[in-house]
Design a protein around this motif. Sequence first.
Motif, mmCIF file in Angstrom:
data_model
loop_
_atom_site.group_PDB
_atom_site.id
_atom_site.type_symbol
_atom_site.label_atom_id
_atom_site.label_comp_id
_atom_site.label_asym_id
_atom_site.label_seq_id
_atom_site.Cartn_x
_atom_site.Cartn_y
_atom_site.Cartn_z
ATOM 1 N N ILE A 159 0.807 -1.161 -0.159
ATOM 2 C CA ILE A 159 0.049 0.005 -0.049
ATOM 3 C C ILE A 159 0.787 1.174 -0.050
ATOM 4 O O ILE A 159 0.558 2.244 -0.689
ATOM 5 C CB ILE A 159 -1.150 -0.041 1.302
ATOM 6 C CG1 ILE A 159 -2.021 -1.049 1.085
ATOM 7 C CG2 ILE A 159 -1.663 1.446 1.386
ATOM 8 C CD1 ILE A 159 -2.739 -1.408 2.304
ATOM 9 N N ILE A 160 1.944 1.199 0.942
ATOM 10 C CA ILE A 160 2.706 2.399 0.862
ATOM 11 C C ILE A 160 3.430 2.831 -0.573
ATOM 12 O O ILE A 160 3.552 3.785 -0.819
ATOM 13 C CB ILE A 160 3.789 2.361 2.147
ATOM 14 C CG1 ILE A 160 3.327 2.456 3.349
ATOM 15 C CG2 ILE A 160 4.938 3.274 2.032
ATOM 16 C CD1 ILE A 160 4.026 1.916 4.486
ATOM 17 N N ILE A 161 3.992 1.707 -1.000
ATOM 18 C CA ILE A 161 4.556 1.726 -2.184
ATOM 19 C C ILE A 161 3.841 1.997 -3.636
ATOM 20 O O ILE A 161 4.025 2.994 -4.216
ATOM 21 C CB ILE A 161 5.347 0.232 -2.757
ATOM 22 C CG1 ILE A 161 6.511 -0.003 -1.833
ATOM 23 C CG2 ILE A 161 5.853 0.246 -4.254
ATOM 24 C CD1 ILE A 161 7.691 0.688 -2.094
ATOM 25 N N VAL A 162 2.751 1.641 -3.591
ATOM 26 C CA VAL A 162 1.702 1.809 -4.748
ATOM 27 C C VAL A 162 0.959 3.293 -4.482
ATOM 28 O O VAL A 162 0.927 4.001 -5.356
ATOM 29 C CB VAL A 162 0.442 0.889 -4.667
ATOM 30 C CG1 VAL A 162 -0.767 1.277 -5.476
ATOM 31 C CG2 VAL A 162 0.941 -0.627 -5.077
ATOM 32 N N ASN A 163 0.540 3.656 -3.366
ATOM 33 C CA ASN A 163 0.060 5.025 -2.857
ATOM 34 C C ASN A 163 1.347 6.118 -2.725
ATOM 35 O O ASN A 163 0.952 7.063 -2.461
ATOM 36 C CB ASN A 163 -1.027 4.944 -2.015
ATOM 37 C CG ASN A 163 -2.111 4.071 -2.265
ATOM 38 O OD1 ASN A 163 -2.557 3.942 -3.540
ATOM 39 N ND2 ASN A 163 -2.524 3.224 -1.532
ATOM 40 N N LYS A 164 2.367 5.718 -2.504
ATOM 41 C CA LYS A 164 3.612 6.649 -2.140
ATOM 42 C C LYS A 164 3.215 7.456 -0.883
ATOM 43 O O LYS A 164 3.053 8.545 -1.032
ATOM 44 C CB LYS A 164 3.694 7.470 -3.259
ATOM 45 C CG LYS A 164 4.261 6.808 -4.522
ATOM 46 C CD LYS A 164 4.231 7.862 -5.831
ATOM 47 C CE LYS A 164 4.950 7.318 -7.113
ATOM 48 N NZ LYS A 164 4.644 5.880 -7.531
ATOM 49 N N LYS A 165 2.758 6.537 0.132
ATOM 50 C CA LYS A 165 2.380 7.015 1.469
ATOM 51 C C LYS A 165 3.700 7.514 2.203
ATOM 52 O O LYS A 165 4.048 6.639 3.184
ATOM 53 C CB LYS A 165 1.373 6.207 2.149
ATOM 54 C CG LYS A 165 0.073 6.339 1.352
ATOM 55 C CD LYS A 165 -0.783 7.681 1.572
ATOM 56 C CE LYS A 165 -2.134 7.237 1.053
ATOM 57 N NZ LYS A 165 -2.773 8.558 1.058
ATOM 58 N N ASP A 166 4.335 8.402 2.093
ATOM 59 C CA ASP A 166 5.790 8.632 2.677
ATOM 60 C C ASP A 166 5.480 8.665 4.332
ATOM 61 O O ASP A 166 6.273 8.565 4.990
ATOM 62 C CB ASP A 166 6.407 9.712 2.053
ATOM 63 C CG ASP A 166 7.133 9.696 0.761
ATOM 64 O OD1 ASP A 166 7.341 8.540 0.325
ATOM 65 O OD2 ASP A 166 7.136 10.462 -0.065
ATOM 66 N N ILE A 167 4.517 9.474 4.582
ATOM 67 C CA ILE A 167 4.139 9.537 6.092
ATOM 68 C C ILE A 167 3.950 8.180 6.731
ATOM 69 O O ILE A 167 4.402 8.109 7.920
ATOM 70 C CB ILE A 167 2.943 10.360 6.274
ATOM 71 C CG1 ILE A 167 3.359 11.903 6.583
ATOM 72 C CG2 ILE A 167 1.747 9.787 7.095
ATOM 73 C CD1 ILE A 167 1.964 12.677 6.787
ATOM 74 N N TRP A 168 3.343 7.357 6.089
ATOM 75 C CA TRP A 168 3.275 5.978 6.818
ATOM 76 C C TRP A 168 4.774 5.155 6.824
ATOM 77 O O TRP A 168 4.768 4.152 7.720
ATOM 78 C CB TRP A 168 2.344 5.197 5.959
ATOM 79 C CG TRP A 168 0.843 5.511 5.983
ATOM 80 C CD1 TRP A 168 0.522 6.455 6.754
ATOM 81 C CD2 TRP A 168 0.198 4.963 5.131
ATOM 82 N NE1 TRP A 168 -0.713 6.651 6.391
ATOM 83 C CE2 TRP A 168 -1.155 5.848 5.728
ATOM 84 C CE3 TRP A 168 -0.113 4.070 4.395
ATOM 85 C CZ2 TRP A 168 -2.530 5.342 4.984
ATOM 86 C CZ3 TRP A 168 -1.539 3.646 3.817
ATOM 87 C CH2 TRP A 168 -2.445 4.412 4.197
ATOM 88 N N THR A 169 5.805 5.740 6.020
ATOM 89 C CA THR A 169 6.988 4.895 5.931
ATOM 90 C C THR A 169 7.807 4.846 7.534
ATOM 91 O O THR A 169 8.200 3.881 7.572
ATOM 92 C CB THR A 169 7.603 5.406 4.758
ATOM 93 O OG1 THR A 169 7.103 5.261 3.648
ATOM 94 C CG2 THR A 169 9.162 4.709 4.701
ATOM 95 N N ARG A 170 7.573 6.182 7.709
ATOM 96 C CA ARG A 170 8.507 6.300 9.076
ATOM 97 C C ARG A 170 7.903 5.267 10.353
ATOM 98 O O ARG A 170 8.560 4.949 10.885
ATOM 99 C CB ARG A 170 8.360 7.665 9.763
ATOM 100 C CG ARG A 170 9.093 8.592 9.283
ATOM 101 C CD ARG A 170 8.800 9.916 9.625
ATOM 102 N NE ARG A 170 8.418 10.710 8.360
ATOM 103 C CZ ARG A 170 7.568 11.826 8.352
ATOM 104 N NH1 ARG A 170 6.742 11.936 9.244
ATOM 105 N NH2 ARG A 170 7.500 12.318 7.300
#
Length: 133
Positions: free
Chosen positions: A96-107
Amino acid sequence: MSSGIIFINSAFVFYTIGVWSEKIQGELKRVHLILFWFGIICDALGTRAMGELSKTHVEGVNQAISQYVQIPSNFHSLTGIVALSLMLLHACWATIIIVNKKDIWTRKFHRYSLIVWILWLIPFVSGAVFHFM
């Protein structure tokens, strides 16, 4: 050597490289995602193969001995199910992070990633330890 051992150790290699390279690089990349999914696939295949091997082994062990083997086996099975479920959630979240580019969730993902890996080690190690008991 059984296919279960090969798959479980492959899962260890894929998952460990995925988690630690993601941790060291400080960023989640597609290659990490691929390693997570390969780790899950190998873990599931290894778990299935080990389950078949375990059934054959337990059928050959007499009742008195199998009473003592049951406790570690239950612990290993329970932690294995939890670990595999966490790995699946981990890989889905990474997807989901990769597909949606959710950088905030990456931390938050970085912290969760290492925790899942550590929890995955419990059934990985217990399987080896209980096998040699």
